[in-house]
Design a protein around this motif. Sequence first.
Motif: not given
Length: 240
Positions: A125-149
């Motif tokens: 539980x201490x690391x999973x939420x952050x890993x999940x957030x970064x997974x959503x970023x990767x999901x967006x990137x893979x689907x063609x909606x990468x954020x430019x930060x």
Amino acid sequence: MEWRDQGILLSARRHGETSAIIEVFTPEQGRHAGIVRGGTSRKIAPSLQPGAQLDLAWRARLEDHIGAFTVEPLRSRAAVAMQDRLALAGLNAVTALLSFCLPEREPHPALYRRTEALLDLLGQGEVWPLAYLKWELRLLEEMGYALDLEACAVTGLSEELIYVSPKSGRAVSAKGAGEWADRLLPLPAVLRGGTGSDAEIAQGLVTTGHFLAAHLARDLGGKPLPEARARFVDAFSRRL
């Protein structure tokens, strides 16, 4: 037509009296469905839980047929998830989002590897939420909606980046935001790498959630995001 691969079970539903139709995510075959004969039996049904890691053999007479799976369980993640409300909500969010947005039978090996690594962290539980957030970023990137930060869309500079444009997905600095600041999305530092507090992760989920709903889901025909994601975000917010 046939292939063999390992995969993550996304969903299973009853088909007829004794069979089940399952949907899996594999590195080489992408999101793929098929029938499991005897899938409702006491022997097989317990293995067909979302998130399970399976060894899969698929066979069909023609490539565009739904085909049939032979499955061998490699490991279950249900037991870990059932012990923790947040873990269960997270597992359901991951499998639901993949079913929702992945094109059928299109491989995404990098996303698969990231997904497998994320699910293997369930229960931490201490690391999973952050890993999940970064997974959503990767999901967006893979689907063609990468954020430019990396730099401000207005000034071109990389300092004081605290917002994201809800339209372009580009970072915006405090100086560049001007009178538009109240219309921009938050850009917590955790979205640009490294670790962060739960409050920062929650801010990041607001931003990724916007692009999942207002861009990805819109382009998939305007379908609403799976409710499982909202349930995960709600479960996470309760621990803040």
